[in-house]
Design a protein around this motif. Structure first.
Motif, PDB file in Angstrom:
ATOM      1  N   VAL A  48       0.795  -1.191  -0.013  1.00 15.35           N
ATOM      2  CA  VAL A  48      -0.008   0.049   0.049  1.00 15.35           C
ATOM      3  C   VAL A  48       0.730   1.213  -0.060  1.00 15.35           C
ATOM      4  O   VAL A  48       1.920   1.419   0.932  1.00 15.35           O
ATOM      5  N   THR A  49       0.509   2.315  -1.156  1.00 14.22           N
ATOM      6  CA  THR A  49       1.462   3.447  -0.811  1.00 14.22           C
ATOM      7  C   THR A  49       0.439   4.490  -0.602  1.00 14.22           C
ATOM      8  O   THR A  49      -0.619   4.547  -0.796  1.00 14.22           O
ATOM      9  N   ASP A  50       1.146   5.554   0.067  1.00 14.97           N
ATOM     10  CA  ASP A  50       0.280   6.818   0.417  1.00 14.97           C
ATOM     11  C   ASP A  50       0.400   7.615  -0.784  1.00 14.97           C
ATOM     12  O   ASP A  50       0.971   7.890  -1.455  1.00 14.97           O
ATOM     13  N   ALA A  51      -1.239   7.965  -1.154  1.00 11.09           N
ATOM     14  CA  ALA A  51      -1.471   8.613  -2.392  1.00 11.09           C
ATOM     15  C   ALA A  51      -1.411  10.354  -1.876  1.00 11.09           C
ATOM     16  O   ALA A  51      -1.538  10.837  -3.012  1.00 11.09           O
ATOM     17  N   GLY A  52      -0.928  10.447  -0.514  1.00 16.21           N
ATOM     18  CA  GLY A  52      -0.929  11.906  -0.477  1.00 16.21           C
ATOM     19  C   GLY A  52       0.354  12.407  -0.784  1.00 16.21           C
ATOM     20  O   GLY A  52       0.913  13.194  -1.111  1.00 16.21           O
TER      21      GLY A  52
END
Length: 52
Positions: A48-52
């Motif tokens: 999971v990667t941070d979209a922010g």
């Protein structure tokens, strides 16, 4: 999911699929046709990667 009959002849219906622990995935299904055999389920995990 791979079934003993192959192709589109599925004899099971999956009713839940979820991460049940940090490194475990749970899949539950019902075999309404009563066909015997081995069912193999594969889970492909991606980070999971941070979209922010």
């Amino acid at each position: 999911m791979v079934t003993p009959l192959g192709g589109n002849n599925l004899t099971v219906q999956m009713y839940e699929s979820y991460p049940s622990d940090g490194d475990t995935w749970t899949v539950s299904f019902v075999n309404s046709a009563g066909t015997t055999g081995t069912y193999t389920v594969y889970a492909v995990c991606t980070p999971v990667t941070d979209a922010g």
